[in-house]
Write an enzyme that holds these catalytic residues in place. Structure first.
Site, short mmCIF file in Angstrom:
data_model
loop_
_atom_site.label_atom_id
_atom_site.label_comp_id
_atom_site.label_asym_id
_atom_site.label_seq_id
_atom_site.Cartn_x
_atom_site.Cartn_y
_atom_site.Cartn_z
CB SER A 196 -0.91 0.01 1.23
OG SER A 196 -0.14 0.14 2.42
CE LYS A 197 -2.50 6.08 -2.87
NZ LYS A 197 -3.49 7.18 -2.91
#
Length: 465
Positions: A196-197
């Site tokens: 994820s980010k």
């Protein structure tokens, strides 16, 4: 399409290329989706649902309060033909829902996971296919498009497995053969959790903005969860396409290693010619093009230092680079020639294209003399550092016309003469000549800067001791 073009990945049909299975824009296919949704009703595989939002919300609330499985209660599945006709004649809004079997099992084969069996009672109960505004849901559009476009293999993440029994049932309802399925394992971060980010860059645009080459992205990502020739790490896109087989895919989740990708990126940077490297780094040196793409503020990696404020070079309206500091008296042609001359020097040290901006800065401005604590090596004092800088003037004069190996030997001799380590000899010179610890190899930098300017900067630094 811009992302695909940047990656160098071409496609056979669709988009601006057209093809025999168009149109390729979903909004232009609405009549097709409506046709097939109503066909399912005619065949007894789907039905009109007239439940309004208020009733559906009431059902959801009851299910939540009683800890029941969520989903539609199939109320309209049991309407008589007369009731359906009356509702339609009255103009009552409706959606079209699929009749999912309430008993039995749905089986399908997955290329990675093998045979999978799913109880029909666990499939989403009678999902909506066509909404009241005439728009299709993903499931309807997906199945109709894949069949009409003769898709042979569906490859997607394993998180889509729960939807596959529904899709298999939809193919059965239409009387169509379903394509082959291959559900790919997830890509995780170093902590074992889904990428994820918060782990770092995840979108292609952000990788572009952070100075990655498309060859590195394609090569590295293609090998995630996939094994090819043992011991070989670098593949062209053509080689990857030629060697790809479903049998090469792994069951286990892959780990996205940013350090490994950095290694790939550096390798591909070093394969570029000076002209190619100039083309790829210019946007980051001037703060244009890919350097303007959005950076995720949640990314733990620091934002790249790009643009004129770090390089001293901007891009003119004519598309040519120019020196921001007018006192440097450099024409656009001078700037371009200097940048091209710097490319072989910075190439070996670049891990990201973005790093070029800081590395070339010393050529396009007269740097301020750094604070003494940054000039004086830890093992030396001010007096000894002053000796180094005095010796440096002679060293600079003597290395012009020499090979790099000869110049290095001369540097070692100077260090030995002063009774110090080579690094302690080079570091004060680097700070004096470039004004920064971030610069290309020192000897090459001196050659590009020239004898006169290099010595002038050393003398300016000496004046502070």
């Amino acid at each position: 399409y811009d992302t695909m073009a940047w990656l160098g990945i071409d496609w056979d049909e669709g988009g601006d290329k057209g093809g025999e299975y168009g149109p390729y824009v979903q909004s232009e296919r609405f009549e097709l989706y409506k046709k097939y949704a109503h066909k399912l009703i005619e065949n007894g595989e789907a039905y009109y649902c007239f439940c309004d939002a208020e009733r559906l919300e009431r059902i959801r609330k009851i299910q939540t309060e009683n800890k029941m499985a969520p989903g539609y209660d199939r109320n309209c599945r049991h309407l008589t033909p007369e009731e359906v006709k009356a509702n339609l004649d009255a103009g009552k809004p409706y959606v079209i829902r699929l009749k999912v079997p309430m008993e039995g099992e749905t089986k399908f084969h997955d290329h990675i996971l093998g045979d999978i069996t799913w109880k029909n009672e666990d499939i989403s109960p009678d999902p909506v296919l066509l909404k009241s505004d005439g728009f299709p849901t993903y499931h309807l559009a997906n199945i109709v498009d894949d069949h009409m476009m003769k898709i042979s293999h569906v490859m997607r993440a394993q998180e889509w497995i729960p939807s596959t029994p529904l899709h298999v049932q939809m193919y059965r309802s239409f009387g169509w053969e379903h394509p082959e399925f291959c559900h790919l394992p997830m890509v995780n971060g170093a902590d074992g959790k889904k990428l994820s980010k918060r782990h770092g860059s995840t979108s292609v645009n952000e990788f572009r903005a952070r100075g990655y080459l498309p060859q590195a992205i394609v090569n590295y990502v293609a090998l995630l969860g996939c094994s090819y020739e043992e011991g070989k790490e670098f593949y062209t896109l053509e080689e990857l396409a030629k060697n790809f087989k479903l049998e090469h895919l792994n069951k286990a989740p892959a780990v996205f290693d940013y350090k490994k990708l950095e290694f790939y990126n550096g390798n591909y940077i070093r394969q570029l010619t000076a002209e190619e490297l100039y083309k790829w780094t210019l946007p980051f040196i001037t703060g244009t093009g890919d350097a303007t793409l959005e950076i995720n503020p949640e990314n733990p990696q620091p934002a790249p230092k790009v643009g004129p404020q770090y390089s001293g070079v901007a891009l003119g309206d004519d598309g040519e680079p120019y020196c921001v500091d007018k006192s440097m008296n450099m024409s656009s042609a001078d700037v371009k020639k200097t940048l091209l001359g710097l490319m072989p020097l910075i190439q070996e040290r670049l891990k990201f294209l973005t790093e070029a901006a800081e590395m070339v800065h010393f050529m396009f401005t007269e740097p301020a003399v750094p604070p003494k604590e940054e000039i004086v090596p830890k093992r030396l004092d001010e007096a000894k550092t002053k000796e180094v800088l005095e010796e440096a003037k002679t060293f600079v004069k003597n290395i012009f016309g020499k090979t790099h190996d000869e110049a290095e030997e001369m540097a070692k001799a100077c260090a030995e003469k002063l009774g110090i380590k080579l690094g302690d000899f080079m570091m004060p010179i680097r700070m004096a000549v470039t004004g920064s610890r971030v610069s290309p190899p020192l000897i090459g930098s001196i050659w590009v800067l020239g004898e006169e300017r290099s010595i002038a900067r050393i003398e300016k630094t000496l004046a502070t001791f």
